[in-house]
Enzyme design. Structure first.
Site, PDB file in Angstrom:
ATOM      1  N   GLU A 372       0.799  -1.232   0.000  1.00 21.02           N
ATOM      2  CA  GLU A 372       0.000   0.000   0.000  1.00 21.02           C
ATOM      3  C   GLU A 372       0.825   1.272   0.000  1.00 21.02           C
ATOM      4  OE1 GLU A 372      -2.499  -1.108   3.338  1.00 21.02           O
ATOM      5  OE2 GLU A 372      -4.119  -1.508   1.934  1.00 21.02           O
TER       6      GLU A 372
HETATM    7  N1  IFG Z   1      -4.435  -4.126   4.443  1.00 20.93           N
HETATM    8  C1  IFG Z   1      -3.189  -3.607   5.037  1.00 20.93           C
HETATM    9  C2  IFG Z   1      -3.026  -3.872   6.532  1.00 20.93           C
HETATM   10  C3  IFG Z   1      -4.334  -3.759   7.299  1.00 20.93           C
HETATM   11  C4  IFG Z   1      -5.364  -4.660   6.645  1.00 20.93           C
HETATM   12  C5  IFG Z   1      -6.618  -4.733   7.477  1.00 20.93           C
HETATM   13  C6  IFG Z   1      -2.050  -5.615   4.208  1.00 20.93           C
HETATM   14  C7  IFG Z   1      -0.789  -6.239   3.684  1.00 20.93           C
HETATM   15  C8  IFG Z   1      -5.636  -4.154   5.248  1.00 20.93           C
HETATM   16  N2  IFG Z   1      -2.052  -4.255   4.356  1.00 20.93           N
HETATM   17  O1  IFG Z   1      -2.994  -6.309   4.490  1.00 20.93           O
HETATM   18  O2  IFG Z   1      -2.099  -2.914   7.055  1.00 20.93           O
HETATM   19  O3  IFG Z   1      -4.780  -2.423   7.363  1.00 20.93           O
HETATM   20  O4  IFG Z   1      -7.477  -5.743   7.036  1.00 20.93           O
END
Ligand code: IFG
Length: 559
Positions: A372
């Site tokens: 992200e």
């Molecule tokens: N995605 C984000 C996490 C977390 C997650 C919550 C990943 C690799 C959503 N990154 O999963 O930091 O916020 O469900």
């Protein structure tokens, strides 16, 4: 006392009558077994009216073993004579012999507590004598591997053999499942509990080498004692990696002596603004020791270059945009932060952090995150990740990255989100030899709600009940070259979870489902069979004092 049905609705009365009929049938069956019908209960023959369940037979083990049969005959009853005996053989390295004795001590302690029996440990005694023998046997077939074991029991005792101490440890977890659920209790169980192990033969070894769970200690901080409790739950189901998500926008959780601001500033808070926290080197090493004694490898994650608001609050010089940033950041947005992707200062920073985390981590893996990142170009991102990847390799560790890091050549990728062509990139990396840990968010993210109305968790990846967590195949999520998938991991993100009680509710009963996908042979995977074994685990969690969701999709026995 006549059971009153007056006042119940006609429908409820009908249900009640049906339930009463079923209950009588069950008790009748139980009485029939205790009177010697079916396979004899403990002690053989009619004996006193045994509990309907009788000794737990080998078809109730979670995760399901490679093969398991339950014989006839009385099985082994623990008595005041029962000892745990180790036999490591004349050629075993001293370190292994010492490990086997430690495992024997752990097992003996686990048995003494609820049974009240003395359970001596006899080192290098005659493992075939009365009791529980732990035998290090390098002559076992090579395919037994490092974690495989053989467990046999009969009237004279229980024998667990393995090629390594780790395999013996996995076998002791199975032995606990062959004893009454009260074995998990913190105190002495009621007198009269039948501490009997059914006569079984179990041959077992895992399907995947990497079977993990992740705890996000950045969104909400959890103390070393709370992390140990998390480890206890994972160890029950033969999980062998603990991924700690140590850094994120809301907090930095591990002390780096050369960078004191990371904890003086970066650790003060957490989501919702409650006090944060961090691990000193000693705290982290205590967690590593505790995990190692249960044969879990700790995988630390320093999430870079994104999810780095706490770093930038601590060292603003690492922020190219010099933009004002929320600090403390107590929300749960993602993607707004990134380190400068270039410059000596940022790579001096990452080198120091990686060196320290590598120094404290005996395991092979160091996770560099990579998820992200939305505020730099893909070329800047790839350039940054390649540099950090090289720094991890130089520190003697194997880099792991979330699957967004696939184009940057990271060798082990954790698959969570294939959207936007990320699955194609991952497939290409796998073609180039990258290994994959499967954590598809819609199946394995334990912070997803069980159902939309569930009070805890998120729903961005969908809802996941126990059945949905179980009914998929890690080898068939993506089309990858054979052998690319080295295992599975269940991430537990904590934006909405702030206490061990809340962690338990999300972990149980879905963690055992994912643990079975990681351990059991593909042929053994069957929801209808698994849900009944899972239902039996509830009594162990009750005895252990673990909270869990009594989900409707699991046929829990009446309490
Ligand atoms: N995605 C984000 C996490 C977390 C997650 C919550 C990943 C690799 C959503 N990154 O999963 O930091 O916020 O469900």
């Amino acid at each position: 006392m006549p059971i009153r049905t007056a006042g119940l609705s006609a429908r409820a009365r009908g249900v009640f009558v049906l339930a009463a009929v079923l209950l009588l049938a069950a008790v009748g069956f139980g009485v029939q077994r205790a009177a010697g019908g079916g396979d004899a209960g403990p002690g053989g023959g009619a004996g006193p009216a045994a509990a309907p369940a009788g000794p737990r037979t080998a078809d109730r083990i979670v995760p399901a073993p490679l093969s398991a049969t339950t014989g006839s005959g009385p099985g082994y009853r623990l008595t005041a004579r029962t000892a745990v005996r180790t036999a490591t053989g004349p050629d075993a390295p001293a370190q292994q012999a010492q490990e086997v004795r430690r495992i024997a001590g752990q097992l003996a302690e686990a048995l003494r507590r609820p049974t009240g029996l003395p359970v001596e440990v006899v080192a290098d005694g005659d493992a075939a004598a009365d009791g529980i023998g732990l035998l290090l046997d390098p002559a076992l077939p090579a395919e037994t591997g490092a974690e495989g074991y053989r467990l046999t029991s009969d009237a004279t005792g229980v024998r667990i053999s393995a090629r390594t101490p780790e395999g013996l440890y996995r076998g002791t977890q199975t032995l606990r499942q062959l004893l009454p659920p009260q074995i998990e209790g913190p105190a002495k169980a009621a007198d009269g509990t039948e501490w009997t192990v059914a006569p079984v033969t179990v041959e077992d070894r895992p399907r995947y080498a990497y079977r993990g769970a992740m705890l996000d200690v950045a969104r909400h901080f959890f103390t070393p004692a709370e992390v140990k409790g998390f480890i206890d739950r994972l160890a029950l189901y033969k999980v062998n990696h603990l991924h700690l998500h140590l850094t994120d926008d809301q907090g930095w959780r591990i002390e780096i002596p050369s960078r004191p601001e990371l904890t003086r500033v970066g650790a003060v808070s957490e989501v919702d603004g409650t006090p944060g926290g961090f691990y000193t080197a000693a705290d982290y090493q205590e967690i590593v020791r505790y995990a190692q004694e249960r044969y879990l490898t700790v995988v630390p994650e320093i999430d870079l270059p994104g999810h780095s608001n706490a770093v930038l609050a601590s060292y603003p010089e690492l922020d190219c945009t010099r933009s004002a940033r929320p600090w403390p950041y107590t929300g749960i947005e993602v993607g707004f932060s990134t380190l400068c992707p270039t410059g000596d200062a940022v790579f001096a920073f990452t080198r120091e952090v990686i060196a320290e985390v590598a120094r404290l981590t005996p395991g092979p893996y160091l996770h560099i995150g990579g998820d992200e990142v939305k505020t730099i170009s893909s070329a800047e991102y790839a350039g940054f990740v390649q540099q950090v990847n090289a720094q991890v390799l130089a520190a003697g560790k194997t880099p792991v990255g979330w699957n967004q890091a696939a184009p940057a050549g990271v060798g082990v990728l954790q698959y969570w989100d294939g959207r936007g062509g990320r699955d194609v990139e991952l497939g290409q990396a796998a073609e180039r030899g990258a290994k994959v840990i499967m954590s598809p968010s819609g199946r394995s993210y334990l912070d997803m709600k069980y159902e939309k109305s569930y009070p805890l968790g998120l729903v961005w990846a969908g809802t996941i009940d126990a059945r949905h967590a179980y009914t998929w195949d890690p080898d068939n999520v993506l089309k990858l070259p054979a052998g690319s998938v080295i295992g599975i991991e269940a991430p537990l993100w904590t934006e909405t979870l702030d206490t061990p009680y809340e962690l338990d509710l999300m972990l149980l009963p879905r963690l055992p489902a994912l643990a079975e996908l990681g351990w059991s042979p593909k042929a053994a995977l069957d929801w209808d069979g698994f849900k009944r074994r899972l239902a039996e685990e509830g009594a162990r969690w009750d005895a252990a004092g673990y909270a869990y969701e009594r989900r409707p999709e699991v046929p829990w026995p009446a309490r």
